[in-house]
Design a protein around this motif. Structure first.
Motif, mmCIF file in Angstrom:
data_model
loop_
_atom_site.group_PDB
_atom_site.id
_atom_site.type_symbol
_atom_site.label_atom_id
_atom_site.label_comp_id
_atom_site.label_asym_id
_atom_site.label_seq_id
_atom_site.Cartn_x
_atom_site.Cartn_y
_atom_site.Cartn_z
ATOM 1 N N ALA A 83 -4.867 5.566 -9.938
ATOM 2 C CA ALA A 83 -4.013 5.611 -8.913
ATOM 3 C C ALA A 83 -3.943 4.041 -8.622
ATOM 4 O O ALA A 83 -4.757 3.490 -8.265
ATOM 5 N N ASP A 84 -2.570 3.889 -7.864
ATOM 6 C CA ASP A 84 -2.424 2.416 -7.592
ATOM 7 C C ASP A 84 -2.816 2.213 -6.170
ATOM 8 O O ASP A 84 -2.176 3.204 -5.429
ATOM 9 N N CYS A 85 -3.522 1.331 -5.875
ATOM 10 C CA CYS A 85 -3.826 1.176 -4.340
ATOM 11 C C CYS A 85 -3.356 -0.134 -3.841
ATOM 12 O O CYS A 85 -3.621 -1.234 -4.524
ATOM 13 N N GLY A 87 -6.621 -3.629 -3.728
ATOM 14 C CA GLY A 87 -6.950 -2.595 -3.951
ATOM 15 C C GLY A 87 -7.128 -2.357 -5.496
ATOM 16 O O GLY A 87 -8.334 -1.886 -5.894
ATOM 17 N N THR A 94 -11.116 -1.736 -6.985
ATOM 18 C CA THR A 94 -11.340 -0.553 -7.264
ATOM 19 C C THR A 94 -12.243 -0.933 -8.763
ATOM 20 O O THR A 94 -13.277 -0.259 -9.346
ATOM 21 N N TRP A 149 -14.435 5.519 -2.028
ATOM 22 C CA TRP A 149 -13.114 4.696 -2.658
ATOM 23 C C TRP A 149 -12.235 5.651 -3.159
ATOM 24 O O TRP A 149 -11.200 5.648 -3.041
ATOM 25 N N SER A 150 -12.949 6.456 -3.930
ATOM 26 C CA SER A 150 -12.109 7.721 -4.743
ATOM 27 C C SER A 150 -11.248 8.482 -4.051
ATOM 28 O O SER A 150 -10.124 8.726 -4.005
ATOM 29 N N LEU A 206 -8.323 6.349 -2.527
ATOM 30 C CA LEU A 206 -7.193 6.291 -3.785
ATOM 31 C C LEU A 206 -6.325 7.640 -3.705
ATOM 32 O O LEU A 206 -5.222 7.821 -3.904
ATOM 33 N N THR A 215 -4.089 7.760 -0.867
ATOM 34 C CA THR A 215 -2.897 7.012 -1.153
ATOM 35 C C THR A 215 -1.959 7.579 -2.031
ATOM 36 O O THR A 215 -0.636 7.724 -1.751
ATOM 37 N N GLU A 216 -2.555 8.339 -3.280
ATOM 38 C CA GLU A 216 -1.613 9.061 -4.131
ATOM 39 C C GLU A 216 -0.863 10.269 -3.462
ATOM 40 O O GLU A 216 0.125 10.449 -3.725
#
Length: 98
Positions: free
Chosen positions: A1-3, A41, A45, A68-69, A72, A75-76
């Motif tokens: 996933a992009d953060c 981000g 990660t 942190w997961s 993400l 965000t996704e």
């Protein structure tokens, strides 16, 4: 996933973690690493996947990675929700005659 979180947002997030997850000394050290390396981000990660034990003890590193997961995943989910909203058909105004 992009953060796309900025280093400042990540530093704030790291400092907000509960003491039971990551001790204060470790949180401050991580915040300094984020600031010094200007870790955004994606870079953060990658960093926490191999965080050195002298920076963050293994049991705390596991909690850090799990927390942190979740960031993400949020965000996704937000990106999916926005995409769905933009793809939704627009409702046309209708006139109700009584």
């Amino acid at each position: 996933a992009d953060c796309s979180k900025t280093p400042q947002e990540i530093m704030t997030w790291v400092r907000s973690l509960p003491e039971s997850h990551v001790p204060e000394k470790t949180r401050e050290q991580l915040a300094c690493i984020v600031e010094d390396g200007a870790l955004g981000g994606a870079a953060f990660t990658a960093y926490i996947q191999t965080v050195p034990p002298e920076v963050c003890a293994p049991k705390h590193a596991m909690k850090l990675k799990a927390a942190w997961s979740n960031v993400l995943k949020e965000t996704e989910a937000r990106q999916v929700a926005l995409a769905n909203l933009q793809a939704a058909p627009k409702q046309k105004a209708t006139m109700i005659v009584v």
